[in-house]
Design a protein around this motif. Sequence first.
Motif, PDB file in Angstrom:
ATOM      1  N   CYS A  93      44.096  38.742  39.720  1.00 31.07           N
ATOM      2  CA  CYS A  93      44.332  39.672  38.600  1.00 31.07           C
ATOM      3  C   CYS A  93      43.691  39.172  37.306  1.00 31.07           C
ATOM      4  O   CYS A  93      43.509  39.943  36.365  1.00 31.07           O
ATOM      5  CB  CYS A  93      45.826  39.873  38.385  1.00 31.07           C
ATOM      6  SG  CYS A  93      46.662  40.729  39.728  1.00 31.07           S
ATOM      7  N   TYR A  95      40.891  38.767  35.508  1.00 29.40           N
ATOM      8  CA  TYR A  95      39.480  39.183  35.533  1.00 29.40           C
ATOM      9  C   TYR A  95      38.635  38.453  34.492  1.00 29.40           C
ATOM     10  O   TYR A  95      37.423  38.661  34.425  1.00 29.40           O
ATOM     11  CB  TYR A  95      39.366  40.696  35.346  1.00 29.40           C
ATOM     12  CG  TYR A  95      40.027  41.254  34.106  1.00 29.40           C
ATOM     13  CD1 TYR A  95      39.436  41.125  32.848  1.00 29.40           C
ATOM     14  CD2 TYR A  95      41.232  41.942  34.190  1.00 29.40           C
ATOM     15  CE1 TYR A  95      40.026  41.637  31.714  1.00 29.40           C
ATOM     16  CE2 TYR A  95      41.832  42.471  33.062  1.00 29.40           C
ATOM     17  CZ  TYR A  95      41.234  42.323  31.833  1.00 29.40           C
ATOM     18  OH  TYR A  95      41.830  42.836  30.707  1.00 29.40           O
ATOM     19  N   HIS A 102      37.630  32.296  41.598  1.00 30.56           N
ATOM     20  CA  HIS A 102      38.581  32.866  42.555  1.00 30.56           C
ATOM     21  C   HIS A 102      38.332  32.310  43.961  1.00 30.56           C
ATOM     22  O   HIS A 102      39.276  32.074  44.715  1.00 30.56           O
ATOM     23  CB  HIS A 102      38.490  34.391  42.540  1.00 30.56           C
ATOM     24  CG  HIS A 102      38.882  34.993  41.233  1.00 30.56           C
ATOM     25  ND1 HIS A 102      40.163  34.893  40.718  1.00 30.56           N
ATOM     26  CD2 HIS A 102      38.161  35.683  40.312  1.00 30.56           C
ATOM     27  CE1 HIS A 102      40.212  35.515  39.546  1.00 30.56           C
ATOM     28  NE2 HIS A 102      39.014  35.994  39.280  1.00 30.56           N
ATOM     29  N   PHE A 127      38.820  40.720  43.997  1.00 32.11           N
ATOM     30  CA  PHE A 127      38.048  40.629  42.752  1.00 32.11           C
ATOM     31  C   PHE A 127      37.630  42.018  42.273  1.00 32.11           C
ATOM     32  O   PHE A 127      37.803  42.359  41.092  1.00 32.11           O
ATOM     33  CB  PHE A 127      36.818  39.755  42.973  1.00 32.11           C
ATOM     34  CG  PHE A 127      35.936  39.621  41.768  1.00 32.11           C
ATOM     35  CD1 PHE A 127      36.244  38.711  40.767  1.00 32.11           C
ATOM     36  CD2 PHE A 127      34.791  40.401  41.621  1.00 32.11           C
ATOM     37  CE1 PHE A 127      35.432  38.579  39.649  1.00 32.11           C
ATOM     38  CE2 PHE A 127      33.981  40.275  40.505  1.00 32.11           C
ATOM     39  CZ  PHE A 127      34.300  39.366  39.517  1.00 32.11           C
ATOM     40  N   ASN A 130      40.268  44.319  40.717  1.00 33.10           N
ATOM     41  CA  ASN A 130      40.754  43.926  39.388  1.00 33.10           C
ATOM     42  C   ASN A 130      39.664  43.890  38.318  1.00 33.10           C
ATOM     43  O   ASN A 130      39.973  43.702  37.138  1.00 33.10           O
ATOM     44  CB  ASN A 130      41.408  42.541  39.472  1.00 33.10           C
ATOM     45  CG  ASN A 130      42.726  42.558  40.212  1.00 33.10           C
ATOM     46  OD1 ASN A 130      43.737  43.016  39.692  1.00 33.10           O
ATOM     47  ND2 ASN A 130      42.718  42.070  41.451  1.00 33.10           N
ATOM     48  N   PHE A 131      38.409  44.082  38.726  1.00 36.11           N
ATOM     49  CA  PHE A 131      37.305  44.029  37.760  1.00 36.11           C
ATOM     50  C   PHE A 131      37.457  45.179  36.760  1.00 36.11           C
ATOM     51  O   PHE A 131      37.665  46.328  37.154  1.00 36.11           O
ATOM     52  CB  PHE A 131      35.971  44.140  38.494  1.00 36.11           C
ATOM     53  CG  PHE A 131      34.784  43.766  37.669  1.00 36.11           C
ATOM     54  CD1 PHE A 131      34.560  42.448  37.316  1.00 36.11           C
ATOM     55  CD2 PHE A 131      33.881  44.728  37.244  1.00 36.11           C
ATOM     56  CE1 PHE A 131      33.460  42.089  36.554  1.00 36.11           C
ATOM     57  CE2 PHE A 131      32.771  44.387  36.472  1.00 36.11           C
ATOM     58  CZ  PHE A 131      32.561  43.058  36.130  1.00 36.11           C
TER      59      PHE A 131
END
Length: 220
Positions: A93, A95, A102, A127, A130-131
């Motif tokens: 989460c 970002y 990550h 990833f 949540n980007f």
Amino acid sequence: YSFFHKIEFYDFISNIKCNSLLLHNFIDTYLNLIISINKLIQNKIVHFNLHENNIVYDNNTKMALLQNFCFSLYISNISSVNIQKYFNTYNPCNYFHPLEIHVLCYLLNKTSNTLTKKDINIICEDFCSNFPFHHDNLLTDCLKQLEIFIDLPRSKVIDNIMFCYKTWDNYSLSIMYIKLCKYIDNDFINLFGEILHKNISINPELRYSLKDTYMKFNNI
């Protein structure tokens, strides 16, 4: 330092109503923060928690100041023996951290083996979900970037990722300023945005160094 004359950075930027003054402060604070990050990197320090809530604006010095160094990394102190202590949570989460961080956190906290194709798929999907910005073919680019890590010895994955530490704070700063660009409608922002987006490249080798970032920003 004293917080008597300090303003939360987001409050400072969002409350400026004059467009020319906003642009002026936008430029000054960005350059100020790039210089600050570069000083940290010269001493092998990564702030590692860089976002608008950890920056204040000093009304006396007219400078943006980094604060909250409790998660900072002193790279020289990190070894294969203690690295899990510094990367102890897998939190997709967040970002503000680039993809490779990550990967490292997943490797150190979610598996004791080498990374499998399934692991890479999980990391990339987390990833991408949540980007914070639209990015064409983001998942495809992430999978392609990380395929080299599949079945690679853990030590080599770690070495590969740690080699990129000089780009991490600049990545976070770029994410922050892309978010702040919504407050400014100006041709300058389009050119500035190209630099910011370059510095959040999935491939860390494509990100500008701090020196190149500073030079390209001054050449706009």
